[in-house]
Design a protein around this motif. Structure first.
Motif, PDB file in Angstrom:
ATOM      1  N   ASP A 104       0.907  -1.253  -0.056  1.00 19.93           N
ATOM      2  CA  ASP A 104       0.021   0.033   0.035  1.00 19.93           C
ATOM      3  C   ASP A 104       1.003   1.239   0.043  1.00 19.93           C
ATOM      4  N   ALA A 105       1.840   1.038   0.841  1.00 21.65           N
ATOM      5  CA  ALA A 105       2.834   2.454   0.991  1.00 21.65           C
ATOM      6  C   ALA A 105       3.458   2.735  -0.392  1.00 21.65           C
ATOM      7  N   ILE A 106       3.907   1.513  -1.030  1.00 16.61           N
ATOM      8  CA  ILE A 106       4.652   1.803  -2.386  1.00 16.61           C
ATOM      9  C   ILE A 106       3.434   2.309  -3.391  1.00 16.61           C
ATOM     10  N   GLU A 107       2.385   1.727  -3.495  1.00 16.02           N
ATOM     11  CA  GLU A 107       1.529   2.109  -4.296  1.00 16.02           C
ATOM     12  C   GLU A 107       1.222   3.833  -4.110  1.00 16.02           C
ATOM     13  N   GLU A 132      -0.340  -1.955  -7.933  1.00 17.82           N
ATOM     14  CA  GLU A 132      -0.162  -2.688  -6.942  1.00 17.82           C
ATOM     15  C   GLU A 132       0.088  -4.236  -7.462  1.00 17.82           C
ATOM     16  N   LYS A 133      -0.611  -4.410  -8.583  1.00 13.33           N
ATOM     17  CA  LYS A 133      -0.625  -5.821  -9.269  1.00 13.33           C
ATOM     18  C   LYS A 133       0.825  -5.760  -9.735  1.00 13.33           C
ATOM     19  N   ARG A 134       1.587  -5.046 -10.183  1.00 11.77           N
ATOM     20  CA  ARG A 134       3.226  -5.064 -10.628  1.00 11.77           C
ATOM     21  C   ARG A 134       3.869  -5.566  -9.161  1.00 11.77           C
ATOM     22  N   THR A 135       3.680  -4.930  -8.338  1.00 11.31           N
ATOM     23  CA  THR A 135       4.508  -5.039  -7.044  1.00 11.31           C
ATOM     24  C   THR A 135       4.074  -6.695  -6.289  1.00 11.31           C
ATOM     25  N   THR A 136       2.907  -6.956  -6.338  1.00  8.09           N
ATOM     26  CA  THR A 136       2.505  -8.131  -5.874  1.00  8.09           C
ATOM     27  C   THR A 136       2.938  -9.389  -6.798  1.00  8.09           C
ATOM     28  N   LEU A 196      12.133  -3.492  -4.295  1.00  6.52           N
ATOM     29  CA  LEU A 196      11.894  -4.706  -3.474  1.00  6.52           C
ATOM     30  C   LEU A 196      13.251  -5.571  -3.225  1.00  6.52           C
ATOM     31  N   SER A 197      13.923  -5.458  -4.357  1.00  9.31           N
ATOM     32  CA  SER A 197      15.176  -5.984  -4.317  1.00  9.31           C
ATOM     33  C   SER A 197      16.189  -5.500  -3.171  1.00  9.31           C
TER      34      SER A 197
END
Length: 230
Positions: free
Chosen positions: A151-154, A161-165, A205-206
């Motif tokens: 949520d914070a990234i979005e 959100e889809k790309r992150t998940t 994320l990495s």
């Protein structure tokens, strides 16, 4: 019969007395020189003691990016600023922060600062919320769950959100270690991350996973110990 003339009794003794004084005087002079040498060093040490920690005169020059993490201590901030040559010493920063009540409200964010600033100026700069780069960072709070981090990234980026998940569902793509068994929970390090034109969801994320691995290495936490602790 020739009379022998004896030397006056006091002369020979006085010569001996004078010649005997010379080594004593040399020893005294040498001792005095040694004492003076050590006294000079002691005075210098005392001056340094009362001079306070090393500090730049300011106002500073150039530019450097400084990231302040959530929950970071004043001492830790000082160490980071010293490492980046923003301040001359961490001690000077800590002392200046102790004299500025606003230092307790320094926000976790990314700051564009100068190098070689006066410690008091560095504290004042960080304590001013106007200088916090709130729009170009993502903050992962201590204890945040994966859903909260997504949520914070979005909210703070253009990443969906889809790309992150999708990336989190493919642990190998972000460097998640085998012992995580595909679950990123607890492997996204709590810190403030700078977002720039080169940042992608994968690189962000990495970076979080790499920060966790680095922190565990510093603490000597092995995979087995982490499982037991979890």
């Amino acid at each position: 019969m020739t009379e022998s003339v004896l030397p006056e009794p006091g002369r020979r003794r006085s010569r001996k007395r004078r010649s005997g004084c010379l080594p004593v005087m040399l020893v005294a002079l040498l001792f005095g020189a040694i004492v003076a040498w050590f006294a000079r060093g002691a005075i210098s040490d005392v001056k340094d003691m009362f001079a306070g920690p090393e500090d730049y005169a300011g106002p500073g020059a150039g530019a450097v990016t400084v990231v302040i993490d959530p929950g970071q201590s004043i001492r830790s901030m000082g160490d980071r600023l010293e490492g980046l040559d923003v301040v001359a010493s961490s001690d000077a920063f800590v002392d200046a922060a102790g004299k500025n009540a606003k230092s307790q409200s320094i926000q976790a964010a990314t700051y564009q600062m100068k190098k070689q600033m006066k410690a008091a100026d560095a504290v004042a700069f960080l304590a001013d919320p106007k200088n916090a780069g709130a729009g170009n960072t993502v903050t992962v709070p201590e204890g945040a769950r994966v859903g909260q981090i997504v949520d914070a990234i979005e909210k703070k980026t253009d990443f969906t959100e889809k790309r992150t998940t999708d990336l989190l569902a493919n642990p190998a793509s972000i460097g998640l270690p085998a012992e995580a068994a595909g679950n990123p929970e607890g492997y996204l390090y709590p810190a403030t991350y700078e977002i720039n034109d080169r940042t992608t969801p994968k690189s962000l994320l990495s970076q979080m996973v790499a920060q966790t691995a680095a922190a565990e290495k510093d603490l000597g936490i092995t995979a087995g110990a982490r499982k037991a602790w979890a």
